[in-house]
Design a protein around this motif. Structure first.
Motif, short mmCIF file in Angstrom:
data_model
loop_
_atom_site.label_atom_id
_atom_site.label_comp_id
_atom_site.label_asym_id
_atom_site.label_seq_id
_atom_site.Cartn_x
_atom_site.Cartn_y
_atom_site.Cartn_z
N ASP A 44 0.86 -1.19 0.00
CA ASP A 44 0.00 0.00 0.00
C ASP A 44 0.90 1.25 0.00
OD1 ASP A 44 -1.51 2.22 0.72
OD2 ASP A 44 -2.63 1.19 2.30
N PRO A 45 1.07 1.88 -1.18
CA PRO A 45 2.02 3.01 -1.26
C PRO A 45 1.71 4.14 -0.29
CG PRO A 45 1.35 2.30 -3.46
CD PRO A 45 0.49 1.55 -2.49
N ALA A 46 0.43 4.38 -0.01
CA ALA A 46 0.10 5.47 0.92
C ALA A 46 0.56 5.12 2.33
CB ALA A 46 -1.40 5.74 0.90
N ALA A 47 0.38 3.86 2.71
CA ALA A 47 0.83 3.42 4.04
C ALA A 47 2.35 3.53 4.13
CB ALA A 47 0.39 1.97 4.28
N VAL A 48 3.04 3.14 3.07
CA VAL A 48 4.51 3.21 3.06
C VAL A 48 4.97 4.67 3.14
CG1 VAL A 48 6.56 2.75 1.67
CG2 VAL A 48 4.76 1.01 1.87
N ALA A 49 4.24 5.55 2.46
CA ALA A 49 4.58 6.98 2.54
C ALA A 49 4.49 7.46 3.98
CB ALA A 49 3.64 7.79 1.64
N GLY A 50 3.58 6.86 4.75
CA GLY A 50 3.44 7.21 6.16
C GLY A 50 4.70 6.91 6.96
N ILE A 51 5.41 5.85 6.60
CA ILE A 51 6.68 5.52 7.28
C ILE A 51 7.70 6.63 7.04
CG2 ILE A 51 8.70 4.01 7.26
CD1 ILE A 51 6.91 1.66 6.61
N TYR A 52 7.84 7.03 5.78
CA TYR A 52 8.83 8.07 5.44
C TYR A 52 8.50 9.37 6.16
CZ TYR A 52 11.00 5.17 1.83
OH TYR A 52 11.69 4.18 1.18
N ALA A 109 7.55 2.92 -3.87
CA ALA A 109 7.70 3.62 -2.59
C ALA A 109 8.55 2.79 -1.62
CB ALA A 109 6.34 3.90 -1.98
N VAL A 110 8.45 1.47 -1.72
CA VAL A 110 9.18 0.59 -0.81
C VAL A 110 10.65 0.50 -1.19
CG1 VAL A 110 9.45 -1.83 -0.11
CG2 VAL A 110 7.17 -0.83 -0.24
N THR A 111 10.92 0.44 -2.51
CA THR A 111 12.29 0.17 -2.96
C THR A 111 13.01 1.44 -3.39
OG1 THR A 111 11.60 -0.17 -5.25
CG2 THR A 111 11.54 -2.10 -3.80
N ALA A 112 12.38 2.59 -3.13
CA ALA A 112 12.96 3.89 -3.54
C ALA A 112 13.27 3.85 -5.04
CB ALA A 112 14.21 4.20 -2.71
N GLY A 113 12.38 3.19 -5.80
CA GLY A 113 12.51 3.18 -7.25
C GLY A 113 13.53 2.17 -7.78
N LEU A 114 14.19 1.41 -6.89
CA LEU A 114 15.18 0.43 -7.35
C LEU A 114 14.48 -0.79 -7.95
CD1 LEU A 114 17.62 0.44 -4.28
CD2 LEU A 114 18.07 1.40 -6.56
N PRO A 115 15.18 -1.50 -8.84
CA PRO A 115 14.59 -2.72 -9.40
C PRO A 115 14.73 -3.92 -8.47
CG PRO A 115 16.71 -2.26 -10.43
CD PRO A 115 16.46 -1.14 -9.46
N SER A 116 15.29 -3.71 -7.27
CA SER A 116 15.49 -4.80 -6.30
C SER A 116 14.69 -4.51 -5.03
CB SER A 116 16.97 -4.92 -5.97
OG SER A 116 17.46 -3.68 -5.52
N VAL A 117 14.50 -5.56 -4.24
CA VAL A 117 13.79 -5.39 -2.96
C VAL A 117 14.54 -6.13 -1.86
CG1 VAL A 117 12.25 -7.37 -3.42
CG2 VAL A 117 11.55 -5.59 -1.79
N ALA A 118 14.55 -5.55 -0.67
CA ALA A 118 15.21 -6.15 0.49
C ALA A 118 14.16 -6.92 1.30
CB ALA A 118 15.86 -5.05 1.35
N LEU A 119 14.47 -8.18 1.63
CA LEU A 119 13.49 -9.07 2.27
C LEU A 119 14.07 -9.71 3.53
CD1 LEU A 119 12.40 -10.88 -1.02
CD2 LEU A 119 11.10 -9.10 0.20
N ARG A 120 13.20 -9.85 4.55
CA ARG A 120 13.66 -10.53 5.77
C ARG A 120 12.50 -11.27 6.43
NH1 ARG A 120 15.31 -10.18 11.43
NH2 ARG A 120 14.43 -8.18 12.05
N VAL A 121 12.80 -12.42 6.99
CA VAL A 121 11.85 -13.18 7.81
C VAL A 121 12.35 -13.11 9.24
CG1 VAL A 121 10.83 -15.45 8.27
CG2 VAL A 121 11.26 -14.73 5.91
N PRO A 122 11.73 -12.27 10.08
CA PRO A 122 12.25 -12.10 11.45
C PRO A 122 11.89 -13.29 12.34
CG PRO A 122 10.34 -10.69 11.09
CD PRO A 122 10.61 -11.38 9.78
N ALA A 123 12.74 -13.51 13.36
CA ALA A 123 12.54 -14.64 14.26
C ALA A 123 11.76 -14.27 15.51
CB ALA A 123 13.91 -15.20 14.67
N HIS A 124 11.72 -12.98 15.85
CA HIS A 124 11.07 -12.59 17.11
C HIS A 124 9.62 -13.07 17.12
CE1 HIS A 124 9.54 -10.21 20.41
NE2 HIS A 124 10.76 -9.80 20.68
N PRO A 125 9.20 -13.73 18.21
CA PRO A 125 7.84 -14.29 18.24
C PRO A 125 6.75 -13.25 17.99
CG PRO A 125 9.10 -15.07 20.13
CD PRO A 125 9.97 -14.07 19.43
N VAL A 126 6.93 -12.01 18.47
CA VAL A 126 5.88 -10.99 18.25
C VAL A 126 5.86 -10.57 16.78
CG1 VAL A 126 5.11 -8.65 18.80
CG2 VAL A 126 5.94 -10.17 20.63
N ALA A 127 7.03 -10.35 16.20
CA ALA A 127 7.10 -9.98 14.78
C ALA A 127 6.50 -11.09 13.93
CB ALA A 127 8.55 -9.72 14.38
#
Ligand code: AMP
Ligand code: MG
Length: 330
Positions: A44-52, A109-127
Motif C-alpha cells: 500500500d504506497p500510501a501506508a509506506v509513505a506514512g513511514i517516510y 515507494a518501498v524500494t525507492a525506485g530500485l529494481p530490487s527489494v530487500a526481504l527478511r523473515v524475522p525470528a522474534h515471536p511478536v514480529a
C-alpha cells in the motif's frame, strides 16, 4: 499508544488489533530480534509513505520488507537465486536481509525506485505472529526518527516517534540489538551491504564467496547501497572514539575540559568527573544488545560529549564497528 504484549506467547486479540491497523494503512511499531520496526502494509504506497513521513526518512533510502516465511518473501522476488535459497534456509527466520530482483507488484515507494527489494523473515515471536496474523508483507525500517539512534525498547520508540505511530507493541528489549546483516544477491557474487550479527564468515560457510563493500568509510562513490553512508545511529552529543594508546590521558583531558562527559567503556576508569559511565559487555553479542540502549541513556542524561573505547578487530565485531563509525561525529 503502547500496548504490552507477551513476547513468548503474543495475545491473539492484541495481534488482531495490530493487524487491523496495518490493513487499514496505519503504522504499527513492533519488536524484532534486531531493533523495533515501524511497520506498514508494504503493498500500500500510501501506508509506506506514512513511514517516510513519520521518520523524516529521505525518499532515496529503501525499506526492508518483512514476511512470515521464506515463501512469502519469495513471492515478492522476480528471481530467487540459489544463494538466496541457501541463505534463507540457513538463517531465516533471523537477522539477515536478502536483496533480490523485485516482482512488478512491489511498490516503488518501498524500494525507492530500485529494481530490487530487500526481504527478511524475522525470528522474534511478536514480529512473526504479527506477520502471520496480518497475512501481509510489512515494510519496516527501525522505529526512530531518521539519523537518530535505533530503538531497542518500546519506550525508545515512544520517545522518538510519540503519536506519529498508531500502535506500539511492547514485547521487551530486542535480543540482538543492532540492525540485520544485509546481503545483495543481485549480481553473480553475493555482496555484503551492511554488517550485522550474522557474520561474513557465517555467510561464506553457506554460499562460499561473499564480496565486501569497496571501501570502509568511503565516499559517495563507494556507497554500497542507498542510505548506507548517511550519518546514522547517532546520539545527540558528539561521539568520539578513544585511542588505543593514550586512553587514560584522553579520558583525563576530556574530564578536565569540563561539561558532562559520558563514556561507553570496556575497561574501568577511575575518574569521578566523568559520567554517566557505562561499562559495556566484552563479548560482541552482549555489546550489540546493550549499545543502542546505552546511547539512548546518554541522550537522556543530556551529556555534552560521549567517549567510546575502541572495540576489538575481527568479524564478530564488524557490525558494531560499523554502527560506531557512523555514530562518530565528523
Ligand atoms: P533500515 O530499514 O533502516 O534498517 O535500512 C535498510 C537498508 O537496507 C537501507 O538503508 C538500504 O541501505 C538497504 N536496502 C534496502 N533495500 C535495498 C535495495 N533494494 N538495494 C540495496 N540496498 C537496500
Ligand atoms: Mg534505521
Amino acid at each position: 499508544m503502547i500496548v504490552p504484549v507477551d513476547s513468548a506467547a503474543p495475545e491473539p486479540e492484541i495481534l488482531a488489533r495490530a493487524a487491523e491497523v496495518l490493513r487499514r494503512g496505519g503504522l504499527v511499531a513492533f519488536p524484532t530480534e534486531t531493533v523495533y520496526g515501524l511497520g506498514a502494509h508494504a503493498m500500500d504506497p500510501a501506508a509506506v509513505a506514512g513511514i517516510y513521513a513519520a521518520k523524516g526518512r529521505p525518499g532515496y533510502n529503501p525499506l526492508i520488507v518483512h514476511t512470515a516465511d521464506a515463501e512469502g518473501a519469495r513471492a515478492l522476488a522476480a528471481a530467487w537465486p540459489q544463494a538466496a535459497a541457501r541463505l534463507a534456509e540457513a538463517f531465516w527466520p533471523g537477522p539477515l536481509t536478502l536483496v533480490v530482483p523485485k516482482r512488478a507488484g512491489v511498490p516503488d515507494a518501498v524500494t525507492a525506485g530500485l529494481p530490487s527489494v530487500a526481504l527478511r523473515v524475522p525470528a522474534h515471536p511478536v514480529a512473526h505472529a504479527l506477520l502471520r496474523t496480518a497475512g501481509l508483507p510489512v515494510a519496516a525500517p527501525s522505529a526512530n526518527r531518521s539519523t537518530e539512534v535505533s530503538p531497542t525498547t518500546a519506550r525508545h520508540v515512544e520517545r522518538g516517534l510519540g503519536d506519529r505511530v498508531d500502535l506500539i507493541l511492547d514485547g521487551g528489549p530486542c535480543p540482538v540489538g543492532i540492525e540485520s546483516t544485509v546481503v545483495s544477491l543481485v549480481s553473480a557474487v553475493p555482496t555484503l551491504l551492511r554488517p550485522g550479527s550474522v557474520s561474513v564468515d557465517e555467510l561464506r560457510r553457506v554460499v562460499g564467496e561473499v564480496a565486501l563493500p569497496a571501501a570502509e568509510p568511503g565516499g559517495e562513490a563507494a556507497r554500497p547501497s542507498p542510505g548506507m553512508m548517511d550519518r546514522h545511529y547517532a546520539p545527540r552529543a558528539p561521539l568520539r572514539m578513544l585511542p588505543r594508546d593514550g586512553r587514560a590521558e584522553a579520558l583525563r583531558r576530556a574530564a578536565e575540559a569540563g561539561g558532562r562527559v559520558g563514556a561507553l567503556l570496556l575497561a574501568p576508569v577511575d575518574d569521578a568527573r566523568l559520567g554517566p559511565v557505562i561499562r559495556m559487555p566484552a563479548d560482541p553479542a552482549g555489546y550489540a544488545a546493550r549499545l543502542y540502549a546505552a546511547l539512548h541513556e546518554m541522550d537522556e542524561a543530556g551529556v555534552d560529549a560521549i567517549l567510546v573505547d575502541p572495540v576489538p578487530d575481527g568479524g564478530a565485531w564488524a557490525g558494531i564497528r560499523d554502527r560506531l563509525r557512523r555514530a562518530v561525529t565528523g
